[in-house]
Write an enzyme that holds these catalytic residues in place. Structure first.
Site, PDB file in Angstrom:
ATOM      1  N   LYS A  29       0.849  -1.195   0.000  1.00  0.00           N
ATOM      2  CA  LYS A  29       0.000   0.000   0.000  1.00  0.00           C
ATOM      3  C   LYS A  29       0.888   1.249   0.000  1.00  0.00           C
ATOM      4  O   LYS A  29       1.903   1.285   0.710  1.00  0.00           O
ATOM      5  CB  LYS A  29      -0.905  -0.029   1.232  1.00  0.00           C
ATOM      6  N   SER A  51      -9.732   1.871   2.552  1.00  0.00           N
ATOM      7  CA  SER A  51      -8.874   2.607   1.670  1.00  0.00           C
ATOM      8  C   SER A  51      -7.824   1.762   0.949  1.00  0.00           C
ATOM      9  O   SER A  51      -7.235   2.235  -0.021  1.00  0.00           O
ATOM     10  CB  SER A  51      -8.156   3.709   2.451  1.00  0.00           C
ATOM     11  N   SER A  85      -9.988  -0.227   6.821  1.00  0.00           N
ATOM     12  CA  SER A  85      -9.380  -0.116   5.495  1.00  0.00           C
ATOM     13  C   SER A  85      -8.726  -1.364   4.931  1.00  0.00           C
ATOM     14  O   SER A  85      -8.382  -1.383   3.748  1.00  0.00           O
ATOM     15  CB  SER A  85      -8.363   1.012   5.478  1.00  0.00           C
TER      16      SER A  85
HETATM   17  N1  GLN Z   1     -13.329   4.281   6.031  1.00  0.00           N
HETATM   18  C1  GLN Z   1     -12.637   4.720   7.190  1.00  0.00           C
HETATM   19  C2  GLN Z   1     -12.255   6.165   7.064  1.00  0.00           C
HETATM   20  O1  GLN Z   1     -12.496   6.719   6.030  1.00  0.00           O
HETATM   21  C3  GLN Z   1     -11.465   3.826   7.454  1.00  0.00           C
HETATM   22  C4  GLN Z   1     -10.175   4.272   6.944  1.00  0.00           C
HETATM   23  C5  GLN Z   1      -9.013   3.406   7.320  1.00  0.00           C
HETATM   24  O2  GLN Z   1      -9.169   2.368   7.966  1.00  0.00           O
HETATM   25  N2  GLN Z   1      -7.826   3.862   6.971  1.00  0.00           N
HETATM   26  O3  GLN Z   1     -11.740   6.737   7.969  1.00  0.00           O
END
Ligand code: GLN
Length: 490
Positions: A79, A155, A179
Site C-alpha cells: 500500500k 482505503s 481499510s
Molecule cells: N473508512 C474509514 C475512514 O475513512 C477507514 C479508513 C481506514 O481504515 N484507513 O476513515
C-alpha cells in the site's frame, strides 16, 4: 491450472521443489498486470526492473543451495503509505509527490529483506487512507475486479484488487477504521487487522495513531497466518508495539473448533445491513455450528455510537498528524510564493490536499480547539472506553464474535462520493474493532444476486490472532469458495 490460481503457500512449495522459478512466477504476475491493469488501476507505481533483478538473484541463490528466506520470492503489493526505501511513497496525495523515504518500514524489512518476498509496486488507496472506496486518490479510482463499474472498497482498494485479480500473491494494507477489511470484503479476499501493537507501525505514514494498524490482504487464510508470523513482534522503533510471544499462526489452523463458543451480536445485524448480506452471513454461521461450534447471542450495546466516536477521534488525530505537510519538509510547495511564510504554507496545503482530507483537517482542528475539546474530543474518548468495555464483557462469554464485515456489497463508482455521511456509515461494523484495539479477519462467505462477494468478519479478543485465524481457516475450508479469481469484467 495457471500460476495465478495457486495460493501463496502452494507457490512456495513449487519454487522449493524447483517446479517453477521465482522469475517465472514474477513474470506471470506482470503478464496478468498487463492484461488487467487498464481496467483495474490497482497500482500507482511499479518496481518491475528491481523486482526482476531480485528474482534472478534469488533463483541463482536457490540453484547454489543458499537459503533465500521463507517467502521464496513471492510477489508482494505494498500500500502506498508503507515506506519502501528510495521508492516513491505518496499516500496517493499530491502533497507527497516525489517523496522517496530514506528507510524501509519494519514490515518491509521483515518481508522483503529477511524473508525474500519481492516488492512489485505500490498500490492505490484513498488519500492518506481516508475513505471507504479508493475514490479519494489523487491518481483516480481503482475498480472492483468482480465488476469494474463498482468500487473495490477502501482505503486499501488497490491491494485488495491486486490480490482478487491475481496480479499479486501477497499484499500489505493498513486499517484505521476498516481499510483492510472493507476492500478485502468487497473484493472477496482475506483481510486481517491484527491487535493494536501486534505489528510495528514504524514506516507507516500516520493517519490516526491510536487506531492505525498494518495488516495483510491475501488469497487465503493460510497466507495471512504466514505473513502475520513474519511481521509480528516487538520493534524498539515503535513504542506501541508489544513484546508478546508471536505464535506459530500457521500451526494452529488445523485445530478442530468444536469447543469454541461464538458470539453473534444482535446489533451487528440491525438497521442498514443489507438483507442479502445478512442471509449469506447467517448461512455461514450455520456452517460454524455444523463444525461443532456453539453459537450464542452477545451484545455490543454502544455500537450505534461507534461511527460518531471513530470519526471524532480519527479526524482529531489526523488534523494533528497532517500538520507536518507544509511543502517545506516534504513534497511539493506552491509555485505562488507571495505573502509571508504562513500564506505559502496554507496555499501549498490548499492546492495539494484533496477535498476529503481537507474536510477532516477542518473538522479535526475544530474538535481540538479550545471550548470544543471537552465537548467533542474528550467525550469521544469516554465513549471509546464504553465500546471497549462492551467487547471485554462479550468476550467473557465467547471465544470470538462474528458478523458481516460490511453492511453491503461493493457499491457503484460515484454512488456515495458526494455524500460523505453515507460513506462514513458504511464503517459501522469495522470501526468498533479499531476503537477497542482488538484483532479481526474477513473471509469471503458467498455472493449476492449480482455475483458480488460478501465478507464474513471474525473478531477476536486482544492478541488472539491464533483463535480467529483458526476459525477463519476452518470456515474457509468448509465453504470452499476462496480459490475463485475475479473475472475483471463489467
Ligand atoms: N473508512 C474509514 C475512514 O475513512 C477507514 C479508513 C481506514 O481504515 N484507513 O476513515
Amino acid at each position: 491450472m495457471k500460476l495465478l490460481e495457486y495460493m501463496g503457500y502452494e507457490l512456495i512449495e513449487k519454487i522449493k521443489n524447483k517446479d517453477i522459478s521465482v522469475q517465472e512466477l514474477l513474470e506471470s504476475c506482470f503478464v496478468r498486470i498487463e492484461e488487467t491493469e487498464g481496467s483495474l488501476h490497482s497500482f500507482v507505481n511499479f518496481s518491475k526492473e528491481k523486482a526482476l533483478d531480485k528474482a534472478k538473484l534469488l533463483d541463482k541463490d536457490l540453484k547454489n543451495g543458499k537459503k533465500i528466506g521463507g517467502l521464496y520470492g513471492l510477489p508482494l503489493a505494498n500500500k502506498d503509505l508503507i515506506c519502501v526505501k528510495d521508492f516513491p511513497t505518496t499516500c496517493c496525495s499530491k502533497i507527497l509527490k516525489g517523496y522517496r523515504p530514506p528507510y524501509n518500514a519494519f514490515v518491509i524489512e521483515r518481508l522483503i529483506e529477511d524473508q525474500g518476498a519481492i516488492h512489485i509496486g505500490n498500490t492505490n488507496m484513498d488519500e492518506f487512507a481516508m475513505g471507504t472506496s479508493t475514490e479519494n486518490s489523487c491518481y483516480g479510482p481503482t475498480y472492483n475486479p468482480w465488476d469494474i463499474t463498482r468500487v473495490p472498497g477502501g482505503s486499501s482498494g488497490g491491494s485488495a484488487a491486486s490480490i482478487a485479480s491475481g496480479q499479486a500473491i501477497l499484499a500489505l494494507g493498513s486499517d484505521t477504521g476498516g481499510s483492510i477489511r472493507c476492500p478485502a470484503s468487497f473484493c472477496g479476499k482475506v483481510g486481517l487487522k491484527p491487535t493494536y501493537g501486534r505489528v510495528s507501525r514504524y514506516g507507516l505514514v500516520a493517519f490516526a495513531n491510536s487506531l492505525d494498524q498494518i495488516g495483510t490482504i491475501t488469497k487465503c487464510v493460510y497466507d495471512s497466518a504466514l505473513m502475520l508470523e513474519i511481521i509480528s513482534g516487538k520493534d524498539p522503533l515503535d513504542s506501541t508495539s508489544v513484546d508478546k510471544k508471536v505464535e506459530k499462526y500457521t500451526k494452529g489452523l488445523d485445530k478442530p473448533i468444536n469447543k469454541k463458543v461464538i458470539g453473534v451480536p444482535k446489533e451487528f445485524f440491525g438497521e442498514g445491513v443489507n438483507k442479502e448480506v445478512e442471509n449469506v452471513v447467517k448461512k455461514a454461521i450455520t456452517k460454524l455450528e455444523g463444525l461443532g461450534a456453539k453459537i450464542i447471542s452477545v451484545s455490543i450495546p454502544h455500537l450505534e455510537y461507534t461511527v460518531a466516536t471513530y470519526y471524532l477521534i480519527c479526524m482529531s488525530e489526523a488534523s494533528s498528524n497532517l500538520a507536518r505537510y507544509d511543502g517545506l519538509r516534504y513534497g511539493i510547495m506552491s509555485k505562488n510564493l507571495s505573502g509571508d511564510v504562513y500564506d505559502v504554507f496554507s496555499r501549498t496545503r490548499d492546492e495539494n490536499f484533496g477535498p476529503e482530507v481537507r474536510r477532516r483537517i477542518f473538522l479535526g482542528t475544530y474538535t481540538l480547539s479550545a471550548g470544543y475539546y471537552d465537548m467533542f474530543y474528550i467525550k469521544a474518548l469516554k465513549v471509546r472506553t464504553l465500546i471497549k468495555n462492551d467487547f471485554i464483557e462479550a468476550f467473557k462469554n465467547c471465544d470470538a464474535i462474528v458478523s458481516p464485515t460490511m453492511p453491503s456489497t461493493a457499491f457503484k463508482i460515484g454512488e456515495f462520493i458526494n455524500d460523505p455521511l453515507q460513506m462514513y456509515l458504511a464503517d459501522i461494523l469495522t470501526c468498533p474493532v479499531n476503537l477497542a484495539g482488538i484483532p479481526a479477519i474477513t473471509i469471503p462467505c458467498g455472493f449476492n444476486s449480482n455475483n458480488m462477494p460478501v465478507g464474513f468478519q471474525i473478531i477476536g479478543d486482544y492478541f488472539d490472532e491464533e483463535g480467529i485465524l483458526n476459525i477463519a481457516y476452518q470456515l474457509e475450508q468448509e465453504l470452499n469458495i476462496y480459490r475463485k479469481i475475479a473475472p475483471v469484467t463489467k
